[in-house]
Design an enzyme around this catalytic site. Sequence first.
Site, PDB file in Angstrom:
ATOM      1  N   SER A  13       0.834  -1.217   0.000  1.00 54.84           N
ATOM      2  CA  SER A  13       0.000   0.000   0.000  1.00 54.84           C
ATOM      3  C   SER A  13       0.861   1.256   0.000  1.00 54.84           C
ATOM      4  O   SER A  13       0.465   2.274  -0.576  1.00 54.84           O
ATOM      5  CB  SER A  13      -0.970  -0.009   1.181  1.00 54.84           C
ATOM      6  N   ASN A  14       2.020   1.206   0.627  1.00 56.78           N
ATOM      7  CA  ASN A  14       2.903   2.379   0.571  1.00 56.78           C
ATOM      8  C   ASN A  14       3.518   2.540  -0.820  1.00 56.78           C
ATOM      9  O   ASN A  14       3.680   3.667  -1.297  1.00 56.78           O
ATOM     10  CB  ASN A  14       3.996   2.295   1.646  1.00 56.78           C
ATOM     11  N   ARG A  93      12.614  -7.702   6.332  1.00 54.68           N
ATOM     12  CA  ARG A  93      13.942  -8.225   6.630  1.00 54.68           C
ATOM     13  C   ARG A  93      14.864  -7.082   7.035  1.00 54.68           C
ATOM     14  O   ARG A  93      14.771  -5.986   6.485  1.00 54.68           O
ATOM     15  CB  ARG A  93      14.550  -8.903   5.390  1.00 54.68           C
ATOM     16  N   ASN A 109      13.051   3.877   4.916  1.00 58.37           N
ATOM     17  CA  ASN A 109      12.012   2.961   5.399  1.00 58.37           C
ATOM     18  C   ASN A 109      10.929   3.778   6.076  1.00 58.37           C
ATOM     19  O   ASN A 109      11.149   4.918   6.477  1.00 58.37           O
ATOM     20  CB  ASN A 109      12.621   1.973   6.406  1.00 58.37           C
ATOM     21  N   HIS A 111       8.294   3.299   9.362  1.00 62.13           N
ATOM     22  CA  HIS A 111       8.018   2.425  10.497  1.00 62.13           C
ATOM     23  C   HIS A 111       6.737   2.909  11.184  1.00 62.13           C
ATOM     24  O   HIS A 111       6.593   4.103  11.432  1.00 62.13           O
ATOM     25  CB  HIS A 111       9.200   2.460  11.484  1.00 62.13           C
ATOM     26  N   GLN A 173      -1.736   3.809   9.081  1.00 62.06           N
ATOM     27  CA  GLN A 173      -1.455   3.645   7.645  1.00 62.06           C
ATOM     28  C   GLN A 173      -1.931   4.847   6.827  1.00 62.06           C
ATOM     29  O   GLN A 173      -1.300   5.202   5.830  1.00 62.06           O
ATOM     30  CB  GLN A 173      -2.086   2.353   7.128  1.00 62.06           C
ATOM     31  N   GLU A 176       0.862   7.095   7.068  1.00 50.23           N
ATOM     32  CA  GLU A 176       2.007   6.599   6.295  1.00 50.23           C
ATOM     33  C   GLU A 176       1.876   7.002   4.825  1.00 50.23           C
ATOM     34  O   GLU A 176       2.856   7.399   4.197  1.00 50.23           O
ATOM     35  CB  GLU A 176       2.083   5.062   6.369  1.00 50.23           C
TER      36      GLU A 176
END
Lengths: 209, 209
Positions: A13-14, A93, A109, A111, A173, A176
């Site tokens: 979704s991002n 990962r 990234n 978070h 989200q 985000e």
Amino acid sequence: MLNIGVLGSGSGSNFQAIQDAIKAGKIAARINCVASDVADAYILERARKEGIAAAHIDCSPFKTKIEGEGARRMIDYLDEHEVDFVVLAGFMRMVKEPLLSAFPLRMVNIHPALLPAFPGLASWKQALEYGAKLAGCTVHFIDAGMDTGPIILQRAVPVEDDDTPESLHARIQVEEHIAYPEAIGLIAEGRVEVAGRRVLIDRGNLSRI
Amino acid sequence: MLNIGVLGSGSGSNFQAIQDAIKAGKIAARINCVASDVADAYILERARKEGIAAAHIDCSPFKTKIEGEGARRMIDYLDEHEVDFVVLAGFMRMVKEPLLSAFPLRMVNIHPALLPAFPGLASWKQALEYGAKLAGCTVHFIDAGMDTGPIILQRAVPVEDDDTPESLHARIQVEEHIAYPEAIGLIAEGRVEVAGRRVLIDRGNLSRI
């Protein structure tokens, strides 16, 4: 113009939020390719629907990190697609060598917590169980630690008394999908500078990133 | 009607914010007394200006905690003034026995960070050095840990690129002076309930606090 490679393990979704912002002309970048460590991750299908190269990259034998041969396969794939900036979008990962050093301050990234609070997995659940009243998301550069890299931006959301992990995660989200395109847009415009642990915007020394 | 005792070591700006809210009729409480471990702390002068009993309580031989004889002296002082709820306002000692158990879920603190991020001293400086983009304050119940008790409410502020520790601290204090009276007002109205680590507002089981 950033040439982005997106790495993800899940629904993407991002990735979609960033791609939508690019298509809307809000980010001076293109996504050259998408890679997943999960063969049937929906992010790969999303990429193909957008006409973007997408591939499963074998990251074995490890399960929770990308290191060694798997990292080299990823670098080869990103190089093949002339990627100069890496976006992690639900990539589950830890990034280890040689991938970590292949994109110094060129890998970001997002978070789902207000770092340094609640690093690691299911941070929305951690926040709820801790009893935090504010949760949120953090866009940060990748470094060798777990969710410890320099922070580009953060957005907060309230934790409601009747929240479940799912309802809180959904609220985070939404933020985000605003924060990640905004942060990448700032980087694409050359407005982001890193000074030690601090990330500064529009300071004039635009060559740093 | 809460009968509050305020403990502070410094200027007492949060004491003043709470007292001002009480005088404005916003909190169903009165401050019966103010105590400080620092003989010349300005919070004592503020209290006297407000016509509130104020005393220096000897907390020696310890320097960073209130425990044993000092804690007993504090309990005696609070009992003398019929205090049933304790507010820490810049009190620079860890609360230990027997004071800790004398006011179970009846003792609150405000911490200048979005806990669990940046517990401990000078947390605004910690946030700035870490490179956090959001800082803030947390009102929480006291437990045996360092800034670990159940959280009543949190308010966030942005960290600006040109912030100094002082400018960030000042921005956080503005929010403290809103958050602390609000949290104490909710408790005074019997609207706050603690369920494990979570603090819930207006859940109907109003006998818990």
